[in-house]
Motif scaffolding. Structure first.
Motif, PDB file in Angstrom:
ATOM      1  N   THR A  35       0.837  -1.186   0.000  1.00 62.41           N
ATOM      2  CA  THR A  35       0.000   0.000   0.000  1.00 62.41           C
ATOM      3  C   THR A  35       0.879   1.245   0.000  1.00 62.41           C
ATOM      4  N   LYS A  36       0.566   2.165  -0.870  1.00 58.80           N
ATOM      5  CA  LYS A  36       1.319   3.417  -0.948  1.00 58.80           C
ATOM      6  C   LYS A  36       1.134   4.206   0.341  1.00 58.80           C
ATOM      7  N   LYS A  37       2.205   4.739   0.876  1.00 60.28           N
ATOM      8  CA  LYS A  37       2.137   5.504   2.120  1.00 60.28           C
ATOM      9  C   LYS A  37       1.510   6.869   1.839  1.00 60.28           C
ATOM     10  N   SER A  69      -7.049  -0.779  -0.907  1.00 59.04           N
ATOM     11  CA  SER A  69      -6.032  -1.147   0.081  1.00 59.04           C
ATOM     12  C   SER A  69      -5.889  -0.116   1.191  1.00 59.04           C
ATOM     13  N   THR A  70      -6.400   1.101   0.956  1.00 59.72           N
ATOM     14  CA  THR A  70      -6.340   2.119   2.016  1.00 59.72           C
ATOM     15  C   THR A  70      -7.323   1.835   3.141  1.00 59.72           C
ATOM     16  N   TYR A  71      -8.184   0.824   2.990  1.00 63.72           N
ATOM     17  CA  TYR A  71      -8.994   0.374   4.129  1.00 63.72           C
ATOM     18  C   TYR A  71      -8.102  -0.036   5.300  1.00 63.72           C
ATOM     19  N   SER A  72      -6.856  -0.355   4.993  1.00 63.90           N
ATOM     20  CA  SER A  72      -5.921  -0.768   6.050  1.00 63.90           C
ATOM     21  C   SER A  72      -5.727   0.322   7.096  1.00 63.90           C
ATOM     22  N   TYR A  73      -6.053   1.575   6.745  1.00 68.79           N
ATOM     23  CA  TYR A  73      -5.936   2.684   7.699  1.00 68.79           C
ATOM     24  C   TYR A  73      -7.180   2.790   8.598  1.00 68.79           C
ATOM     25  N   ALA A  74      -8.270   2.139   8.229  1.00 71.52           N
ATOM     26  CA  ALA A  74      -9.519   2.254   8.991  1.00 71.52           C
ATOM     27  C   ALA A  74      -9.457   1.411  10.265  1.00 71.52           C
ATOM     28  N   THR A  75     -10.196   1.846  11.270  1.00 71.78           N
ATOM     29  CA  THR A  75     -10.212   1.151  12.561  1.00 71.78           C
ATOM     30  C   THR A  75     -11.346   0.143  12.621  1.00 71.78           C
ATOM     31  N   LEU A  82     -16.069  -1.380  10.490  1.00 69.74           N
ATOM     32  CA  LEU A  82     -15.074  -0.327  10.303  1.00 69.74           C
ATOM     33  C   LEU A  82     -15.669   1.003  10.733  1.00 69.74           C
ATOM     34  N   ASP A  83     -14.903   1.742  11.522  1.00 72.37           N
ATOM     35  CA  ASP A  83     -15.331   3.094  11.867  1.00 72.37           C
ATOM     36  C   ASP A  83     -15.441   3.928  10.581  1.00 72.37           C
ATOM     37  N   GLU A  84     -16.149   5.037  10.682  1.00 69.93           N
ATOM     38  CA  GLU A  84     -16.293   5.917   9.523  1.00 69.93           C
ATOM     39  C   GLU A  84     -14.928   6.211   8.916  1.00 69.93           C
ATOM     40  N   ASN A  85     -14.836   6.088   7.595  1.00 71.78           N
ATOM     41  CA  ASN A  85     -13.537   6.260   6.953  1.00 71.78           C
ATOM     42  C   ASN A  85     -13.718   6.813   5.545  1.00 71.78           C
ATOM     43  N   ILE A  86     -12.655   7.425   5.034  1.00 62.36           N
ATOM     44  CA  ILE A  86     -12.747   8.093   3.735  1.00 62.36           C
ATOM     45  C   ILE A  86     -12.686   7.101   2.570  1.00 62.36           C
ATOM     46  N   THR A  87     -12.219   5.893   2.812  1.00 56.77           N
ATOM     47  CA  THR A  87     -12.217   4.900   1.729  1.00 56.77           C
ATOM     48  C   THR A  87     -13.647   4.520   1.368  1.00 56.77           C
ATOM     49  N   ASP A  88     -14.459   4.279   2.386  1.00 56.03           N
ATOM     50  CA  ASP A  88     -15.891   4.037   2.154  1.00 56.03           C
ATOM     51  C   ASP A  88     -16.502   5.184   1.348  1.00 56.03           C
ATOM     52  N   LYS A  89     -16.213   6.393   1.790  1.00 59.27           N
ATOM     53  CA  LYS A  89     -16.795   7.571   1.151  1.00 59.27           C
ATOM     54  C   LYS A  89     -16.307   7.722  -0.291  1.00 59.27           C
ATOM     55  N   LYS A 113      -5.721 -11.784  -0.687  1.00 58.70           N
ATOM     56  CA  LYS A 113      -4.338 -12.058  -0.309  1.00 58.70           C
ATOM     57  C   LYS A 113      -3.682 -10.891   0.431  1.00 58.70           C
ATOM     58  N   SER A 114      -4.430  -9.835   0.691  1.00 54.85           N
ATOM     59  CA  SER A 114      -3.875  -8.671   1.381  1.00 54.85           C
ATOM     60  C   SER A 114      -3.436  -9.024   2.802  1.00 54.85           C
ATOM     61  N   ASP A 115      -2.423  -8.319   3.282  1.00 56.44           N
ATOM     62  CA  ASP A 115      -1.990  -8.497   4.667  1.00 56.44           C
ATOM     63  C   ASP A 115      -2.934  -7.818   5.653  1.00 56.44           C
ATOM     64  N   ALA A 116      -3.783  -6.898   5.167  1.00 54.95           N
ATOM     65  CA  ALA A 116      -4.661  -6.117   6.048  1.00 54.95           C
ATOM     66  C   ALA A 116      -6.017  -6.802   6.197  1.00 54.95           C
ATOM     67  N   PRO A 117      -6.450  -7.086   7.424  1.00 55.85           N
ATOM     68  CA  PRO A 117      -7.757  -7.725   7.613  1.00 55.85           C
ATOM     69  C   PRO A 117      -8.907  -6.882   7.086  1.00 55.85           C
ATOM     70  N   GLN A 118      -8.749  -5.552   7.152  1.00 56.90           N
ATOM     71  CA  GLN A 118      -9.813  -4.679   6.642  1.00 56.90           C
ATOM     72  C   GLN A 118     -10.024  -4.915   5.138  1.00 56.90           C
ATOM     73  N   VAL A 119      -8.935  -5.135   4.429  1.00 55.29           N
ATOM     74  CA  VAL A 119      -9.002  -5.330   2.984  1.00 55.29           C
ATOM     75  C   VAL A 119      -9.530  -6.725   2.659  1.00 55.29           C
ATOM     76  N   ARG A 120      -9.079  -7.724   3.401  1.00 50.45           N
ATOM     77  CA  ARG A 120      -9.596  -9.087   3.189  1.00 50.45           C
ATOM     78  C   ARG A 120     -11.094  -9.122   3.475  1.00 50.45           C
ATOM     79  N   GLY A 121     -11.521  -8.373   4.492  1.00 48.92           N
ATOM     80  CA  GLY A 121     -12.944  -8.304   4.798  1.00 48.92           C
ATOM     81  C   GLY A 121     -13.735  -7.713   3.654  1.00 48.92           C
TER      82      GLY A 121
END
Length: 390
Positions: A35-37, A69-75, A82-89, A113-121
């Motif tokens: 994921t790009k930083k 893949s930026t879902y990885s930043y969501a809580t 997932l808490d409110e996040n800008i990827t959803d939006k 295959k993502s390492d982030a559970p948010q993305v796999r979800g």
């Protein structure tokens, strides 16, 4: 010799850099992509779209995967959401703008295959379709689930694959295992999924639902009581009936009655019949002396929808269904001043739906004669039902 060593080192560095950077996940490839930083916390959905998408009408698979893949930043919160996040939006905005997004058949497998559970979800949430999950997606999902430990991902997978347990032994086992998960939110989702009519052929589904009715978490029990009836098995009648006798479980009563109603009424298909479930429902409405919580008002309305197409055929099969008895039981609710006003008022609905015109009119005479503190509410509700019959 030095030249040869230098060449070997150079080649080694090329391979090392390739490994560190990862391969782009282009169409048809299955490798992971880092994921790009970005400064996610200080960005808007518009910033996110601008960062990853060049042309909304020609979004590439790689661009969409980078964005998702930026879902990885969501809580992930305690409800396994997932808490409110800008990827959803951002994704919602793209859809509103009628952007041309890649199809799920393209992005699900690489995102699994993502390492982030948010993305796999997210990937699991896009597996299911009206026609069920595709064979390739199910194969990939089953492989991932062999080692998946994250509760959020497991919950998403249970929800996505909930209708597949009766058709696929591996998925069936996964659903049954989810019913024993340490996380109560996962167990609740399993209670809903196992109660799918598609899982009637899943060996162990009924037993699992009955076990979930004993769960320490109230929300898990509630789901088990409500959805177990969809499996069409009278074994669930006894535990539901026992719960309905306990006023301490009043918050669960409407769910329990809905579970029974699935067995004996089954709107809109009206296919199921169960005299045991019907008798348990009627017995619950006869609870005395009753209170403002029991019988639950939502239970009274749990069989007031009717499919004109299927109802008559069902009624011929459901020989236990006695509208005269139903009339008397609902009349008892209306007359019982111990009960809550909504329970008493909504007793008009089953009479309006199932009983004769003459019975409904006789019911109205009793209601119009009421003088207690809740009389007006009940009378108004009767008039509401009368207007629907005009």
């Amino acid at each position: 010799m030095k030249k040869i060593l230098a060449l070997i080192l150079a080649v080694g560095m090329v391979f090392s850099l390739a490994a560190c950077g990862g391969e782009k996940t282009g169409k048809g490839t299955e490798t992971k992509q880092e994921t790009k930083k970005i400064d996610y916390a200080n960005m808007t959905e518009d910033d996110l779209i601008k960062e990853f998408i060049k042309d909304e009408q020609n979004i590439t698979l790689d661009e969409f995967i980078d964005l998702v893949s930026t879902y990885s930043y969501a809580t992930i919160n305690n409800k396994l959401e997932l808490d409110e996040n800008i990827t959803d939006k951002a994704i919602k905005k793209l859809k509103e703008n009628k952007a041309k997004l890649p199809a799920a058949k393209e992005f699900v497998e690489p995102l699994l295959k993502s390492d982030a559970p948010q993305v796999r979800g997210y990937a699991f949430s896009n597996i299911a379709t009206f026609f069920g999950a595709s064979d390739s997606h199910k194969a990939s999902a089953k492989e991932i689930l062999k080692t998946e430990k994250e509760p959020y991902v497991i919950k998403c997978a249970v929800k996505a694959l909930g209708n597949e347990g009766g058709k696929d032994a591996e998925i069936g086992k996964f659903l049954l295992d989810a019913a024993k998960n340490e996380n109560a939110v996962v167990r609740r989702q399993a209670a809903v999924a196992l109660g799918s009519t598609w899982n009637k052929t899943l060996n162990g589904a009924v037993d699992a639902e009955i076990e979930l009715m004993k769960d320490p978490d109230k929300e898990v029990r509630k789901a088990a009581y409500e959805y177990a009836g969809l499996l069409g098995d009278d074994r669930v009648v006894a535990p539901i009936s026992e719960m309905l006798k306990n006023e301490a479980d009043a918050d669960l009563h409407s769910s329990g009655v809905r579970g029974l109603v699935w067995l004996w009424y089954d709107y809109p298909s009206h296919e199921n019949t169960s005299e045991a479930a019907y008798r348990a429902t009627i017995d619950y409405f006869k609870t005395t002396p009753g209170s403002d919580k029991v019988p639950a008002w939502a239970a009274v309305t749990s069989f007031t929808n009717k499919s004109e197409k299927n109802y008559d055929a069902w009624k011929e099969k459901a020989t236990y269904f006695n509208t005269d008895e139903l009339y008397e039981v609902m009349l008892g609710l209306v007359k019982n001043e111990n009960l809550g006003r909504m329970t008493r008022g909504y007793a008009c609905k089953p009479v309006a739906v199932h009983c004769t015109k003459e019975q409904f009119e006789a019911f109205g005479e009793v209601i119009n004669a009421l003088t207690d503190k809740n009389a007006k509410f009940i009378q108004d509700e009767y008039q509401n039902q009368a207007k629907k019959l005009e």
